[in-house]
Design a protein around this motif. Structure first.
Motif, short mmCIF file in Angstrom:
data_model
loop_
_atom_site.label_atom_id
_atom_site.label_comp_id
_atom_site.label_asym_id
_atom_site.label_seq_id
_atom_site.Cartn_x
_atom_site.Cartn_y
_atom_site.Cartn_z
N GLU A 252 -13.13 5.01 1.11
CA GLU A 252 -11.92 4.42 0.54
C GLU A 252 -10.93 4.02 1.63
OE1 GLU A 252 -13.39 7.10 -0.43
OE2 GLU A 252 -14.04 6.65 -2.48
N LEU A 253 -10.81 4.85 2.66
CA LEU A 253 -9.92 4.52 3.78
C LEU A 253 -10.42 3.28 4.51
CD1 LEU A 253 -7.56 5.09 5.67
CD2 LEU A 253 -9.00 6.75 6.87
N ARG A 254 -11.72 3.21 4.71
CA ARG A 254 -12.30 2.04 5.35
C ARG A 254 -12.06 0.78 4.52
NH1 ARG A 254 -18.54 1.30 4.81
NH2 ARG A 254 -18.75 -0.90 5.32
N ALA A 255 -12.21 0.88 3.19
CA ALA A 255 -11.97 -0.27 2.32
C ALA A 255 -10.50 -0.70 2.37
CB ALA A 255 -12.37 0.07 0.89
N LYS A 256 -9.61 0.27 2.47
CA LYS A 256 -8.17 -0.03 2.56
C LYS A 256 -7.87 -0.79 3.84
CE LYS A 256 -3.65 2.26 2.56
NZ LYS A 256 -2.94 3.57 2.46
N CYS A 257 -8.47 -0.35 4.93
CA CYS A 257 -8.26 -1.03 6.21
C CYS A 257 -8.85 -2.44 6.17
CB CYS A 257 -8.91 -0.23 7.34
SG CYS A 257 -8.15 1.39 7.64
N ARG A 258 -10.02 -2.56 5.57
CA ARG A 258 -10.65 -3.88 5.50
C ARG A 258 -9.82 -4.85 4.68
NH1 ARG A 258 -16.96 -5.40 4.57
NH2 ARG A 258 -16.67 -7.63 4.27
N LYS A 259 -9.23 -4.39 3.59
CA LYS A 259 -8.39 -5.25 2.75
C LYS A 259 -7.20 -5.76 3.54
CE LYS A 259 -5.74 -5.24 -1.56
NZ LYS A 259 -5.30 -4.42 -2.73
N MET A 260 -6.59 -4.87 4.33
CA MET A 260 -5.43 -5.27 5.12
C MET A 260 -5.82 -6.24 6.24
SD MET A 260 -2.55 -2.83 6.86
CE MET A 260 -3.76 -2.05 7.93
N VAL A 261 -6.93 -5.96 6.90
CA VAL A 261 -7.41 -6.84 7.96
C VAL A 261 -7.75 -8.22 7.40
CG1 VAL A 261 -9.29 -7.23 9.59
CG2 VAL A 261 -8.23 -4.98 9.43
N THR A 262 -8.40 -8.26 6.23
CA THR A 262 -8.74 -9.53 5.59
C THR A 262 -7.48 -10.33 5.29
OG1 THR A 262 -10.71 -8.54 4.59
CG2 THR A 262 -9.91 -10.59 3.62
N TYR A 263 -6.43 -9.66 4.88
CA TYR A 263 -5.16 -10.34 4.57
C TYR A 263 -4.61 -11.02 5.82
CZ TYR A 263 -0.16 -10.83 3.64
OH TYR A 263 1.12 -11.32 3.52
N PHE A 264 -4.60 -10.32 6.95
CA PHE A 264 -4.05 -10.90 8.18
C PHE A 264 -4.97 -11.98 8.77
CE2 PHE A 264 -1.31 -7.15 8.23
CZ PHE A 264 -0.12 -7.71 8.66
N ARG A 265 -6.24 -11.98 8.39
CA ARG A 265 -7.15 -12.99 8.90
C ARG A 265 -7.18 -14.26 8.03
NH1 ARG A 265 -11.13 -11.95 12.61
NH2 ARG A 265 -12.52 -13.39 11.51
N THR A 266 -6.85 -14.11 6.75
CA THR A 266 -6.95 -15.25 5.84
C THR A 266 -5.60 -15.90 5.55
OG1 THR A 266 -6.83 -13.73 3.94
CG2 THR A 266 -9.02 -14.36 4.73
N SER A 267 -4.52 -15.17 5.73
CA SER A 267 -3.19 -15.72 5.47
C SER A 267 -2.58 -16.26 6.77
CB SER A 267 -2.28 -14.65 4.87
OG SER A 267 -0.94 -15.10 4.82
N THR A 268 -2.28 -17.55 6.77
CA THR A 268 -1.69 -18.16 7.96
C THR A 268 -0.32 -17.57 8.26
OG1 THR A 268 -2.83 -20.23 7.48
CG2 THR A 268 -0.98 -20.34 9.00
#
Length: 352
Positions: free
Chosen positions: A135-151
């Motif tokens: 769950e912690l890994r999924a939380k980190c991945r969600k946040m990383v995805t946000y910073f990679r996909t949002s300009t």
């Protein structure tokens, strides 16, 4: 022009392979295109006349048929016949999939498991066995995805890092099939945790950063996983020998991971470390029973007997090595010509 250059390079590569005595093949049928089409990749490894390691990619071909052992064996046979090394192939390195193992049996060559792939499975399974860590890994991945996909988020994070006088670092997203990408993601996130927190505070998003306790877990997870990252890189090299390092590296991993785990404070990191130690020891004992792994270690002057974890496995490996040496000696014709009985004339000459 591209086709012409390819044929020229291919002919030069074939000339190199014609000069070597034997080769080892590495196979992977997990390559997938963006259109979800499967590809089979086969790489050839050899030692040239100057005792240097060489690598040639025999091909990456579309593999539309079912991944049965028979179809895989036919595809590998096609590669070997095309490159003229069907009689030189001594070993095929694959993952532990049942169809790949059966394919090697059909080809009648020695099989060796990819240790980098084994390390990947060790870490993945150890992760999955720790409650809350996924769950912690999924939380980190969600946040990383946000910073990679949002300009906007990406530009805000870069601006915050500049304001803090830090180098502008981008977030790294993990790849499901490669555990070391998870390590890289968590490591980068921990390095930029302060700029990330400041950037999120100024952005309109419902994404929350990890808590201080979660960051502490991430830090300790990185510590216990760092040796596995180093071992994966070491075993993935193409320009240096890796077979003789497998058993010593597994032994060092078990020792280092156990030592690091004893100093950890967070529950999830300690449980992760314990899982890793248990699985590495199990993998090490299996490796010490495989001839293709024990022989290179015993014959490597850097390791010899030092890399083995269990004395009983070491004794068994030494016995196998002695037996192989004795068989080679028996099958090798003597180079010393038979001595002729001395005559009186030869005796007199010797005295003179």
């Amino acid at each position: 022009m591209v086709g012409k250059r390819y044929e020229e390079a291919k002919e030069k590569a074939k000339e190199k392979l014609q000069q070597v005595v034997s080769v080892s093949l590495t196979s992977d049928v997990m390559w997938t295109s963006i259109n979800m089409e499967a590809y089979l990749a086969v790489t050839c490894h050899y030692i040239d006349g100057e005792a240097k390691l060489g690598t040639i990619l025999l091909g990456v071909e579309h593999f539309p048929t079912t991944h049965t052992a028979e179809n895989l064996a036919l595809a590998h046979t096609k590669f070997m016949e095309e490159w003229g090394n069907q009689d030189k192939a001594k070993c095929l390195v694959t993952d532990a999939a049942a169809n790949m193992i059966a394919c090697v049996n059909l080809l009648n060559v020695r099989h060796a498991l990819c240790i980098a792939h084994s390390l990947n499975l060790i870490v993945r399974k150890s992760f999955d066995e720790v409650p809350g860590l996924a769950e912690l890994r999924a939380k980190c991945r969600k946040m990383v995805t946000y910073f990679r996909t949002s300009t906007t988020a990406k530009e805000t994070l870069a601006a915050v890092q500049k304001q803090m006088g830090r180098p502008v670092l981008k977030m790294i997203i993990e790849v499901d099939t490669r555990w070391n990408s998870t390590f890289s993601m968590l490591q980068r996130l921990y390095v930029v945790r302060e700029p990330v927190g400041a950037a999120l505070a100024s952005l309109r998003t419902d994404i929350t950063p990890p808590t201080s306790l979660e960051y502490a877990t991430i830090e300790e997870a990185i510590q216990v996983l760092a040796p596995f990252q180093q071992a994966t890189v070491e075993l993935s090299g193409e320009k240096w020998v890796s077979a003789s390092k497998i058993i010593p590296l597994l032994k060092m991993l078990s020792h280092t991971t156990q030592t690091k785990t004893e100093s950890l404070t967070t529950h999830m990191a300690r449980q992760l470390g314990a899982n890793l130690v248990r699985r590495v020891i199990d993998r090490s004992l299996k490796a010490e029973a495989i001839t293709v792994m024990t022989m290179p270690t015993l014959l490597d002057p850097r390791f010899k007997k030092l890399g083995f974890l269990r004395p009983t496995k070491l004794d068994e490996a030494v016995t196998r090595l002695k037996g192989n040496c004795a068989e080679i000696i028996r099958n090798t014709p003597s180079s010393t010509p038979p001595q002729q009985p001395e005559t009186s004339q030869s005796t007199d000459n010797s005295k003179c």
